[in-house]
Design an enzyme around this catalytic site. Structure first.
Site, PDB file in Angstrom:
ATOM      1  N   ARG A 163      35.262  49.649  35.565  1.00 27.87           N
ATOM      2  CA  ARG A 163      36.255  49.039  36.451  1.00 27.87           C
ATOM      3  C   ARG A 163      37.390  50.022  36.650  1.00 27.87           C
ATOM      4  O   ARG A 163      37.682  50.821  35.754  1.00 27.87           O
ATOM      5  CB  ARG A 163      36.804  47.742  35.848  1.00 27.87           C
ATOM      6  N   LYS A 222      37.468  32.257  33.018  1.00 28.03           N
ATOM      7  CA  LYS A 222      36.940  32.324  34.380  1.00 28.03           C
ATOM      8  C   LYS A 222      35.758  31.381  34.586  1.00 28.03           C
ATOM      9  O   LYS A 222      35.058  31.477  35.592  1.00 28.03           O
ATOM     10  CB  LYS A 222      36.521  33.764  34.708  1.00 28.03           C
ATOM     11  N   PRO A 253      38.865  35.690  42.195  1.00 30.01           N
ATOM     12  CA  PRO A 253      38.650  34.928  40.973  1.00 30.01           C
ATOM     13  C   PRO A 253      39.097  35.602  39.683  1.00 30.01           C
ATOM     14  O   PRO A 253      38.320  36.276  39.036  1.00 30.01           O
ATOM     15  CB  PRO A 253      37.125  34.713  40.959  1.00 30.01           C
ATOM     16  N   GLU A 254      40.328  35.387  39.286  1.00 34.64           N
ATOM     17  CA  GLU A 254      40.686  35.588  37.888  1.00 34.64           C
ATOM     18  C   GLU A 254      40.972  34.191  37.361  1.00 34.64           C
ATOM     19  O   GLU A 254      40.796  33.203  38.093  1.00 34.64           O
ATOM     20  CB  GLU A 254      41.883  36.543  37.751  1.00 34.64           C
ATOM     21  N   ARG A 257      31.984  31.923  22.737  1.00 35.68           N
ATOM     22  CA  ARG A 257      32.129  33.365  22.914  1.00 35.68           C
ATOM     23  C   ARG A 257      33.342  33.756  23.753  1.00 35.68           C
ATOM     24  O   ARG A 257      33.481  34.916  24.128  1.00 35.68           O
ATOM     25  CB  ARG A 257      30.851  34.008  23.457  1.00 35.68           C
TER      26      ARG A 257
END
Length: 263
Positions: A253, A51, A2-3, A120
């Site tokens: 990450r 996303k 999931p990107e 946001r």
DNA sequence: GTGGGATGGGCAA
DNA sequence: TGCCCCTCCCACA
């Protein structure tokens, strides 16, 4: 997987298969408590923002889905098999069903909550009319490394760890360069490249960034090990210069880059 | 069989 | 910064 490209791909598929009529909504796992309130209502729209995936039902109710790191959506033709205990939400219409598994978020929200969510997020390169200069303002004002800014969803919405690494490699840019040291020209180059790569990702359903494979027609032919320049290629040579690809932790990450090509 | 990661992100401290 | 959640899969016993 999931990107942002994954989410837009799902939104496109679900738009054509589920929008425009009543949809059966269930939660075989039982953890999406509001499923019963939506069951049988008309699905009006499906939209992707970065996303985030939003299903708009009758009466301005939205299902907000975020796949997180593990979430998956499986869509296929009826008849649907019995749902396993991990299926958070199942959508069904006459011809199709879709199972949502392992999302980090699946909740019912109203229009105000939707507006707060979207407020946001930075511009999404996959959405028409997205304004890259909004992102540049944030980048230009920040001492954070560009590699951290690209992953910040309030700067740009939809880029994840694979695209981040590959975009910076393709731009020949040092991932640790501070945002305020990135020129507007360089930023616009990265933005345009993001659009190219992610659009290809939406069509093919995978992330292929190596030339010439990012031409969509080729992407199916590329072996997984040849699909990226640096992402998860630690211990191997850079495909361009044979320097060892490096990996380091950046804000939790793993960042991958070639210290020679990305001087 | 087990354990550690993995394309994410929110939260407390 | 670190912890937690969510699920699947693969390398290693």
């Amino acid at each position: 997987m999931p990107e942002g490209h994954t989410i837009h791909r799902i939104a496109g598929q679900h738009r054509t298969r589920f929008v425009g009529g009543p949809v059966s909504v269930t939660s075989p796992q039982g953890r999406f408590l509001e499923a019963g309130r939506l069951d049988g209502r008309e699905l009006r729209a499906v939209e992707a923002y970065g996303k985030h995936l939003l299903y708009e039902f009758d009466g301005r109710r939205y299902v907000h889905v975020h796949l997180g790191l593990f979430g998956k959506v499986r869509t296929a033709g009826q008849p649907a098999p019995p749902a396993g205990a991990t299926v958070r939400m199942r959508l069904s219409v006459e011809d199709w069903y879709s199972d949502l598994v392992g999302p980090t978020r699946c909740r019912l929200i109203d229009g105000d909550q939707r507006a707060m969510l979207l407020a946001r997020l930075g511009p999404d390169p996959l959405r028409r009319g997205a304004d890259p200069s909004l992102a540049f303002r944030r980048i230009q004002a920040s001492r954070q490394p560009i590699a951290a800014l690209l992953m910040d969803q309030s700067v740009v919405a939809g880029i994840g760890n694979v695209y981040r690494a590959e975009l910076l490699f393709r731009a020949g840019l040092d991932p640790y360069r501070a945002g305020l040291e990135v020129s507007e020209d360089i930023w616009h180059g990265i933005w345009n490249d993001t659009r190219t790569l992610m659009r290809s990702g939406v069509r093919s359903g995978r992330i292929v960034t190596t030339e010439p494979a990012d031409r969509e027609s080729m992407s199916r032919l590329v072996r997984a090990s040849d699909a990226h320049y640096v992402y998860r290629r630690t211990g191997r040579w850079c495909r361009h210069c044979r320097t060892d690809v490096r990996a380091a932790d950046l804000t939790g990450r793993t960042l991958y880059w070639c210290p020679t090509c990305q001087g």
